[in-house]
Design a protein around this motif. Structure first.
Motif, PDB file in Angstrom:
ATOM      1  N   GLU A  49     -20.853  59.528 -21.077  1.00 37.04           N
ATOM      2  CA  GLU A  49     -21.438  60.795 -20.603  1.00 37.04           C
ATOM      3  C   GLU A  49     -21.820  60.694 -19.131  1.00 37.04           C
ATOM      4  OE1 GLU A  49     -21.635  63.748 -22.219  1.00 37.04           O
ATOM      5  OE2 GLU A  49     -20.410  62.709 -23.711  1.00 37.04           O
ATOM      6  N   ARG A  50     -22.471  59.593 -18.770  1.00 42.11           N
ATOM      7  CA  ARG A  50     -22.891  59.400 -17.385  1.00 42.11           C
ATOM      8  C   ARG A  50     -21.677  59.342 -16.446  1.00 42.11           C
ATOM      9  NH1 ARG A  50     -26.148  54.274 -16.223  1.00 42.11           N
ATOM     10  NH2 ARG A  50     -26.109  54.292 -18.475  1.00 42.11           N
ATOM     11  N   HIS A  52     -18.703  60.686 -16.928  1.00 47.82           N
ATOM     12  CA  HIS A  52     -18.083  62.009 -16.822  1.00 47.82           C
ATOM     13  C   HIS A  52     -18.911  62.955 -15.944  1.00 47.82           C
ATOM     14  CE1 HIS A  52     -15.285  60.617 -19.852  1.00 47.82           C
ATOM     15  NE2 HIS A  52     -14.545  61.671 -19.567  1.00 47.82           N
ATOM     16  N   GLU A  53     -20.230  62.831 -15.998  1.00 48.48           N
ATOM     17  CA  GLU A  53     -21.084  63.630 -15.110  1.00 48.48           C
ATOM     18  C   GLU A  53     -20.836  63.243 -13.655  1.00 48.48           C
ATOM     19  OE1 GLU A  53     -25.098  63.013 -16.427  1.00 48.48           O
ATOM     20  OE2 GLU A  53     -24.762  64.081 -18.315  1.00 48.48           O
ATOM     21  N   ALA A  56     -17.620  64.703 -12.484  1.00 45.66           N
ATOM     22  CA  ALA A  56     -17.732  66.136 -12.191  1.00 45.66           C
ATOM     23  C   ALA A  56     -18.343  66.369 -10.810  1.00 45.66           C
ATOM     24  CB  ALA A  56     -18.573  66.821 -13.262  1.00 45.66           C
ATOM     25  N   LEU A  57     -19.201  65.468 -10.374  1.00 48.70           N
ATOM     26  CA  LEU A  57     -19.830  65.594  -9.060  1.00 48.70           C
ATOM     27  C   LEU A  57     -18.963  65.026  -7.939  1.00 48.70           C
ATOM     28  CD1 LEU A  57     -23.470  64.526  -9.999  1.00 48.70           C
ATOM     29  CD2 LEU A  57     -22.624  66.842  -9.605  1.00 48.70           C
TER      30      LEU A  57
END
Length: 103
Positions: A49-50, A52-53, A56-57
């Motif tokens: 999750e981290r 992929h976040e 995205a940034l």
């Protein structure tokens, strides 16, 4: 006589050092406990999750980074935790500019 004086001074200095150390240690705050990570499915999911976040940034993640993210998530889902974590960590390193070791 001089030997007795030196011994007294040494004992006084040592006693003062012990007292000072005790005073400093009793008032010092302990550092927060270190985060312990392990090769678990929960940590694999958290890192996925981290990562992929972060992707995205990131303005333009490289194709290799995207590949590592996909492979890492798939390996974690299949229960191959260590391989998944390895790929996810490499992807994070690529996005943050940290040195990446080849595997």
């Amino acid at each position: 006589m001089m030997l007795v004086t030196r011994a007294t001074v040494l004992v006084s200095v040592a006693g003062a050092g012990v007292a000072l150390s005790a005073a400093l240690l009793s008032g010092a705050q302990a550092p927060p406990p270190a985060a312990i990570t392990s090769d678990t499915a929960a940590y694999c999911h958290e890192l996925s999750e981290r990562a992929h976040e972060l992707a995205a940034l990131h303005p333009t993640p490289s194709p290799r980074t995207i590949e590592l993210l996909i492979e890492g998530r798939a390996l974690c889902a299949r229960g191959q935790i260590r391989g998944g974590l390895l790929r996810l960590r490499q992807a994070v390193r690529l996005m943050t500019g940290a040195a990446v070791r080849p595997h």
